[in-house]
Design an enzyme around this catalytic site. Structure first.
Site, PDB file in Angstrom:
ATOM      1  N   THR A   1       0.841  -1.202   0.000  1.00 21.09           N
ATOM      2  CA  THR A   1       0.000   0.000   0.000  1.00 21.09           C
ATOM      3  C   THR A   1       0.874   1.248   0.000  1.00 21.09           C
ATOM      4  O   THR A   1       0.688   2.160  -0.820  1.00 21.09           O
ATOM      5  CB  THR A   1      -0.927   0.017   1.241  1.00 21.09           C
ATOM      6  OG1 THR A   1      -1.781  -1.123   1.190  1.00 21.09           O
ATOM      7  CG2 THR A   1      -1.766   1.284   1.286  1.00 21.09           C
TER       8      THR A   1
ATOM      9  N   CYS B   1     -14.395  -8.691   4.726  1.00 26.20           N
ATOM     10  CA  CYS B   1     -15.457  -7.946   5.400  1.00 26.20           C
ATOM     11  C   CYS B   1     -14.976  -7.244   6.655  1.00 26.20           C
ATOM     12  O   CYS B   1     -14.259  -7.787   7.453  1.00 26.20           O
ATOM     13  CB  CYS B   1     -16.589  -8.887   5.748  1.00 26.20           C
ATOM     14  SG  CYS B   1     -17.438  -9.373   4.265  1.00 26.20           S
TER      15      CYS B   1
HETATM   16  C1  PLP Z   1      -2.249  -7.108  -0.495  1.00 28.20           C
HETATM   17  C2  PLP Z   1      -2.155  -6.216  -1.664  1.00 28.20           C
HETATM   18  C3  PLP Z   1      -1.800  -4.866  -1.505  1.00 28.20           C
HETATM   19  C4  PLP Z   1      -1.571  -4.258  -0.151  1.00 28.20           C
HETATM   20  O1  PLP Z   1      -0.383  -4.730   0.408  1.00 28.20           O
HETATM   21  P1  PLP Z   1      -0.014  -4.414   1.926  1.00 28.20           P
HETATM   22  O2  PLP Z   1       1.393  -4.883   2.048  1.00 28.20           O
HETATM   23  O3  PLP Z   1      -0.974  -5.198   2.752  1.00 28.20           O
HETATM   24  O4  PLP Z   1      -0.130  -2.948   2.124  1.00 28.20           O
HETATM   25  C5  PLP Z   1      -1.702  -4.085  -2.639  1.00 28.20           C
HETATM   26  N1  PLP Z   1      -1.926  -4.598  -3.860  1.00 28.20           N
HETATM   27  C6  PLP Z   1      -2.259  -5.882  -4.045  1.00 28.20           C
HETATM   28  C7  PLP Z   1      -2.474  -6.387  -5.425  1.00 28.20           C
HETATM   29  C8  PLP Z   1      -2.387  -6.731  -2.953  1.00 28.20           C
HETATM   30  O5  PLP Z   1      -2.735  -7.995  -3.149  1.00 28.20           O
END
Ligand code: PLP
Length: 393
Positions: free
Chosen positions: A72, A326
């Site tokens: 993220t 959810c």
């Molecule tokens: C899980 C995921 C994220 C977020 O990753 P985090 O490390 O949890 O912040 C972003 N993009 C995709 C495609 C994901 O599967």
């Protein structure tokens, strides 16, 4: 009965070798790697070793790896960072309707600031059209942000061709590879990716650690930092490094590279078996995603006349999810299922099964039977649509 975990797109259990690698850095080796004393230097060496390990797993230079708190943050840094640095050159960004919210939301926030965002459509399998991508590029385009593999339906884009198109037009290409990294081979020497987001907890590593790959030459990508402070990570991401996380991330990446072929054969075999046994036993089941170009562990199905929440509620002791996990915030049917053209009813009936390393064939059989039984019972009783609130993971 123990819970059966089949939600590996949301997160994965911590590998025991990863935990063992992390423990010394949660105990004795606690020094700050930025400290100049001997203890700090020791930890700093371990961090740089971890950086090299992660870089080599995607065939790139350690200096192109910036540690972040996860995919993220990497997505936010890539998109906001490029937009801010290159704003004199252009204000146009191309992305896609099926991206993770960690890409869609930063783009939407830039749109409010006056940037122009093109959101490409996808076909029924979740693939973008490369000609549409080419046509969308203008002389104001500064970034293309497209994911490697989708977190709901598993569809794997043609990343090599997207990279070639980006290079042809001299536009930077950012790729959210959170789902692909560690599961399918990624060679940054062969792909025209300029920025790439990865995360440890999707590959049996710890939560709260990830990285942004930033190309250093041909072309060099510049960024405006978003988090300012002590100038860590060459100024791109200030903040004391999450050392145990970084060590665990590197170990998880090492394990993933060693077991990738074996895992993907084993996991896709189980997935195919599960898909077949469910589809052979029930009518009006729809596969969401690409039949072949799909993550090994992904199985996303819609069941006609079934509400996904009611189905999951009946599957006690089995962890799976709707396209989104959810919680108590917002309520929307999956934007990904809508983008591939599923009707609102089929969007509401989609469940995402995510198989992983520790799942067994027995579990797969048990869950397939449980799904068939639950769907049959719900169809007989005429199930009610009972929406809950959702956030995307
Ligand atoms: C899980 C995921 C994220 C977020 O990753 P985090 O490390 O949890 O912040 C972003 N993009 C995709 C495609 C994901 O599967």
């Amino acid at each position: 009965m123990n819970t059966i975990y089949m939600d590996h797109h949301a997160t994965t259990p911590l590998d025991s070798d990863v935990l063992d690698a992390m423990l010394p850095f949660l105990k004795g080796n606690f020094a700050n790697p930025a400290s100049q004393h001997a203890s700090g230097n020791d930890v700093s060496k371990a961090v740089e070793q971890a950086r090299s390990e992660i870089a080599s797993s995607i065939n790139t230079d350690p200096r192109s790896i910036i540690f972040t708190s996860g995919a993220t943050e990497s997505n936010n840094l890539a998109i906001h960072g490029v937009a801010a640095f290159y704003k004199e050159q252009g204000n146009h960004i191309i992305t896609c309707k099926t991206e993770h919210p960690a890409v869609l939301d930063p783009c939407a926030s830039l749109e409010k600031e006056g940037y122009e965002i093109s959101r490409l459509a996808v076909d029924q399998y979740g693939m973008i059209d490369l000609d549409e991508l080419r046509d969308a590029i203008t002389d104001k385009t500064i970034l293309i942000s497209l994911m490697f593999a989708n977190n709901e339906i598993g569809t794997i884009q043609d990343i090599k061709s997207i990279g070639d198109i980006a290079k042809e037009h001299k536009v930077f290409f950012h790729c959210d590879a959170a789902q692909a990294f560690g599961k399918i081979p990624i060679d940054l020497d062969l792909l025209g990716i300029d920025l790439m987001s990865i995360s440890a907890h999707k590959i049996y590593g710890p939560k709260g650690i990830g990285a942004l790959y930033l190309r250093r030459r041909n072309p060099r990508v510049r960024l405006e930092a978003m988090q300012l402070g002590g100038g860590h990570e060459r100024g791109f991401r200030s903040g004391t490094l999450n050392v145990p996380g970084i060590i665990g991330f590197a170990k998880a990446s090492e394990v993933a590279m060693m077991s990738m072929t074996q895992d993907s054969v084993h996991i896709s075999k189980m997935r195919n078996h599960m898909q077949k046994s469910i589809m052979d036993s029930l009518d009006n089941v729809y596969l969401n995603g690409h039949p072949d170009r799909r993550l090994p562990g992904n199985l996303n199905l819609s069941f006609e006349d079934i509400d996904g929440y009611s189905l999951l509620a009946k599957l006690n002791g089995i962890d799976m999810s709707m396209g989104a996990a959810c919680s108590s915030a917002i309520s929307k049917p999956s934007h990904v299922l809508r983008a591939i053209g599923r009707s609102p009813e089929l969007c509401q009936s989609g469940i995402r099964i995510g198989l992983g390393r520790a799942n067994s064939s027995d579990e797969v059989d048990y869950v397939a039977q449980a799904i068939v039984k639950a769907v049959s019972e719900l169809r007989e009783s005429g199930n009610s649509v009972d929406r809950e609130s959702c956030v995307y993971v």
